[in-house]
Motif scaffolding. Structure first.
Motif, PDB file in Angstrom:
ATOM      1  N   VAL A 161       9.810 -19.558  -2.854  1.00 12.91           N
ATOM      2  CA  VAL A 161       8.574 -20.419  -2.548  1.00 12.91           C
ATOM      3  C   VAL A 161       7.417 -20.532  -2.186  1.00 12.91           C
ATOM      4  O   VAL A 161       6.815 -19.395  -1.427  1.00 12.91           O
ATOM      5  N   ARG A 162       6.877 -20.659  -3.007  1.00 12.74           N
ATOM      6  CA  ARG A 162       4.425 -20.776  -3.075  1.00 12.74           C
ATOM      7  C   ARG A 162       4.212 -21.982  -2.589  1.00 12.74           C
ATOM      8  O   ARG A 162       4.394 -22.946  -3.686  1.00 12.74           O
ATOM      9  N   VAL A 163       3.297 -22.342  -1.753  1.00 12.78           N
ATOM     10  CA  VAL A 163       2.218 -23.300  -1.909  1.00 12.78           C
ATOM     11  C   VAL A 163       1.285 -23.176  -2.513  1.00 12.78           C
ATOM     12  O   VAL A 163       0.352 -22.002  -1.997  1.00 12.78           O
ATOM     13  N   GLY A 206       0.184 -27.508   7.384  1.00 10.49           N
ATOM     14  CA  GLY A 206       1.472 -28.396   7.106  1.00 10.49           C
ATOM     15  C   GLY A 206       2.872 -27.846   7.106  1.00 10.49           C
ATOM     16  O   GLY A 206       2.980 -26.130   7.210  1.00 10.49           O
ATOM     17  N   ARG A 207       3.928 -28.268   6.583  1.00  9.86           N
ATOM     18  CA  ARG A 207       5.328 -27.541   6.678  1.00  9.86           C
ATOM     19  C   ARG A 207       5.704 -28.289   6.127  1.00  9.86           C
ATOM     20  O   ARG A 207       6.260 -29.714   5.446  1.00  9.86           O
ATOM     21  N   ARG A 220       6.682 -19.924   5.855  1.00  6.84           N
ATOM     22  CA  ARG A 220       7.203 -19.232   6.824  1.00  6.84           C
ATOM     23  C   ARG A 220       8.853 -20.020   6.861  1.00  6.84           C
ATOM     24  O   ARG A 220       9.280 -20.735   5.906  1.00  6.84           O
ATOM     25  N   GLN A 221       9.982 -19.347   7.588  1.00  5.65           N
ATOM     26  CA  GLN A 221      11.243 -19.758   7.154  1.00  5.65           C
ATOM     27  C   GLN A 221      11.432 -21.218   7.848  1.00  5.65           C
ATOM     28  O   GLN A 221      12.018 -21.313   7.319  1.00  5.65           O
ATOM     29  N   VAL A 254      -0.733 -22.395   5.842  1.00  8.12           N
ATOM     30  CA  VAL A 254      -2.120 -22.085   6.640  1.00  8.12           C
ATOM     31  C   VAL A 254      -2.336 -21.775   5.507  1.00  8.12           C
ATOM     32  O   VAL A 254      -2.339 -20.796   4.745  1.00  8.12           O
ATOM     33  N   PHE A 255      -3.778 -22.598   5.257  1.00 10.44           N
ATOM     34  CA  PHE A 255      -4.796 -22.242   4.451  1.00 10.44           C
ATOM     35  C   PHE A 255      -5.821 -21.915   4.781  1.00 10.44           C
ATOM     36  O   PHE A 255      -6.383 -23.075   6.068  1.00 10.44           O
TER      37      PHE A 255
END
Length: 211
Positions: free
Chosen positions: A50-52, A39-40, A64-65, A70-71
């Motif tokens: 930030v953490r997903v 995702g983005r 990333r910047q 990705v998981f």
């Protein structure tokens, strides 16, 4: 016999290593078959802190910047994808990985049930949340519109204007004005008001007796 013992010992050591390597290769092959979620995060702001996460931290990814994340190799099941961010408020995404069909996944927003394509593109709901009201700066109009300030200004105006008006009045007008002020003061004084009511009642009784 010595060679046989040596061969047996070597075989005994190599067998666990061989079984471990086979198991590891099987797990790696299984992970490769498992789908990954990409995702983005669509934003112009910084993503440094930030953490997903999936399922409140069961899986975690650092974007990333450019906002991509990705998981890898998710097992079948349902996941709630959330974005931990102190600067923005992000929607929660429900991700379902199918157990029947390999590689089949579904994603939808939890607040409106809208489906999302893969790779998932997520935009913030609120860019800069404000938890406190912003204090307004000093304004001269706020003072002018204050009821207390208006009363003080009106009183001051009367104090300045009344002496000049009284100086220009003739004695009869001045006397009438003083009588009016005295009557107004009596109306505002409860004792005086009660006394006048008593006088009116006495006068009314006298008229009734005479008649």
């Amino acid at each position: 016999s010595g060679g046989g013992i040596h061969s047996y010992m070597m075989g005994g050591k190599l067998l666990p290593l061989l079984l471990f390597a086979i198991a590891r290769s099987c797990l790696a092959a299984d992970d490769q078959r498992r789908p990954g979620v990409e995702g983005r995060l669509v934003t112009d702001g910084s993503l440094t802190e930030v953490r997903v996460v999936l399922n409140r931290g069961e899986y975690s990814a650092i974007p990333r910047q450019d906002g991509s994340f990705v998981f890898h190799a998710l097992p079948p099941g349902g996941y709630h994808l959330e974005v931990y961010d102190t600067q923005r408020t992000w929607p929660t995404v429900r991700v379902d990985v199918s157990a029947k069909t390999q590689g089949k996944m579904r994603a939808l927003l939890t607040h409106n049930r809208l489906p999302l394509p893969f790779p998932i593109h997520i935009e913030p709901l609120v860019a800069t949340p404000t938890f406190f009201e912003k204090r307004e700066g000093f304004k001269i109009s706020s003072i002018l519109m204050n009821p207390m300030a208006l009363m003080m200004g009106f009183t001051l105006l009367i104090m300045l204007v009344m002496p000049k008006m009284m100086a220009n009045m003739d004695p009869e007008q001045l006397k009438e004005m003083q009588q009016m002020q005295g009557g107004l003061a009596d109306l505002l004084n409860p004792e005086k008001l009660k006394e006048k009511q008593q006088q009116l009642e006495n006068a009314k009784k006298k008229k009734e007796i005479k008649s």
